[in-house]
Design a protein around this motif. Sequence first.
Motif, PDB file in Angstrom:
ATOM      1  N   HIS A 145       0.830  -1.201   0.000  1.00  0.00           N
ATOM      2  CA  HIS A 145       0.000   0.000   0.000  1.00  0.00           C
ATOM      3  C   HIS A 145       0.875   1.266   0.000  1.00  0.00           C
TER       4      HIS A 145
ATOM      5  N   SER B  89       1.021   4.007  -3.127  1.00  0.00           N
ATOM      6  CA  SER B  89       0.817   5.432  -2.873  1.00  0.00           C
ATOM      7  C   SER B  89       1.930   6.263  -3.514  1.00  0.00           C
TER       8      SER B  89
ATOM      9  N   ARG C 270      -8.590   2.471  -7.047  1.00  0.00           N
ATOM     10  CA  ARG C 270      -8.406   1.972  -5.676  1.00  0.00           C
ATOM     11  C   ARG C 270      -8.674   3.078  -4.658  1.00  0.00           C
ATOM     12  N   HIS C 271      -8.160   4.264  -4.923  1.00  0.00           N
ATOM     13  CA  HIS C 271      -8.390   5.388  -4.015  1.00  0.00           C
ATOM     14  C   HIS C 271      -9.867   5.794  -3.992  1.00  0.00           C
TER      15      HIS C 271
ATOM     16  N   LEU D 139     -11.499   3.430  -1.709  1.00  0.00           N
ATOM     17  CA  LEU D 139     -11.160   3.785  -0.331  1.00  0.00           C
ATOM     18  C   LEU D 139     -11.923   5.029   0.120  1.00  0.00           C
ATOM     19  N   ASP D 140     -12.132   5.969  -0.789  1.00  0.00           N
ATOM     20  CA  ASP D 140     -12.847   7.197  -0.442  1.00  0.00           C
ATOM     21  C   ASP D 140     -14.308   6.952  -0.080  1.00  0.00           C
TER      22      ASP D 140
ATOM     23  N   GLY E 219     -15.170   4.444   1.620  1.00  0.00           N
ATOM     24  CA  GLY E 219     -15.130   3.767   2.908  1.00  0.00           C
ATOM     25  C   GLY E 219     -14.962   2.271   2.845  1.00  0.00           C
TER      26      GLY E 219
ATOM     27  N   TYR F 202     -10.668  -0.845   3.710  1.00  0.00           N
ATOM     28  CA  TYR F 202      -9.692  -0.403   4.701  1.00  0.00           C
ATOM     29  C   TYR F 202      -9.133  -1.547   5.545  1.00  0.00           C
ATOM     30  N   GLU F 203      -9.707  -2.727   5.430  1.00  0.00           N
ATOM     31  CA  GLU F 203      -9.167  -3.856   6.169  1.00  0.00           C
ATOM     32  C   GLU F 203      -7.754  -4.121   5.656  1.00  0.00           C
TER      33      GLU F 203
ATOM     34  N   LYS G 210      -7.461  -6.637   2.727  1.00  0.00           N
ATOM     35  CA  LYS G 210      -8.035  -6.111   1.477  1.00  0.00           C
ATOM     36  C   LYS G 210      -7.196  -4.974   0.920  1.00  0.00           C
ATOM     37  N   GLY G 211      -6.670  -4.128   1.804  1.00  0.00           N
ATOM     38  CA  GLY G 211      -5.825  -3.031   1.359  1.00  0.00           C
ATOM     39  C   GLY G 211      -4.572  -3.513   0.655  1.00  0.00           C
TER      40      GLY G 211
END
Length: 137
Positions: free
Chosen positions: A22, A26, A95-96, A99-100, A102, A105-106, A109-110
């Motif tokens: 992750h 990024s 992907r983001h 995540l946005d 919600g 976040y696990e 999974k991340g």
Amino acid sequence: MASKPYARPLSPHLGIWRWGPHMLVSILHRATGVANSVGLGLLVWWLAAIAGGEDSYATFVDVFTVSGGGLNVIGYVVGIGLTLTVFQHMASGVRHLVLDIGAGYELRKGKMTAMATMVFSPLATIAFWAWLLVGKH
């Protein structure tokens, strides 16, 4: 009261955190965004070459395509590289977006979605260039 009157908390940095997919994704998202911005400069050059007339367009084509009967490596390296950055940036952006909202976040999974972006982008690049090169013949 703190035992050291001037002790301050450490800010998280790369020396503290353990590297994970992750984090790499990024950083890749930022780097591919910069690379895509540089690629826009090539788009501007291409448009200026078209507007400049036959001679300027011929110069652009000579730089980025087959010239003199041989393979022009510069054009393919730049083209394949920019294609890879576009696909990586797009996959990371999706992907983001997930995540946005919600989701994802696990930790497992991340990491899985981060790895998926790094698998998707080279595969999509290979598929795109295979389709592009096979379509020419």
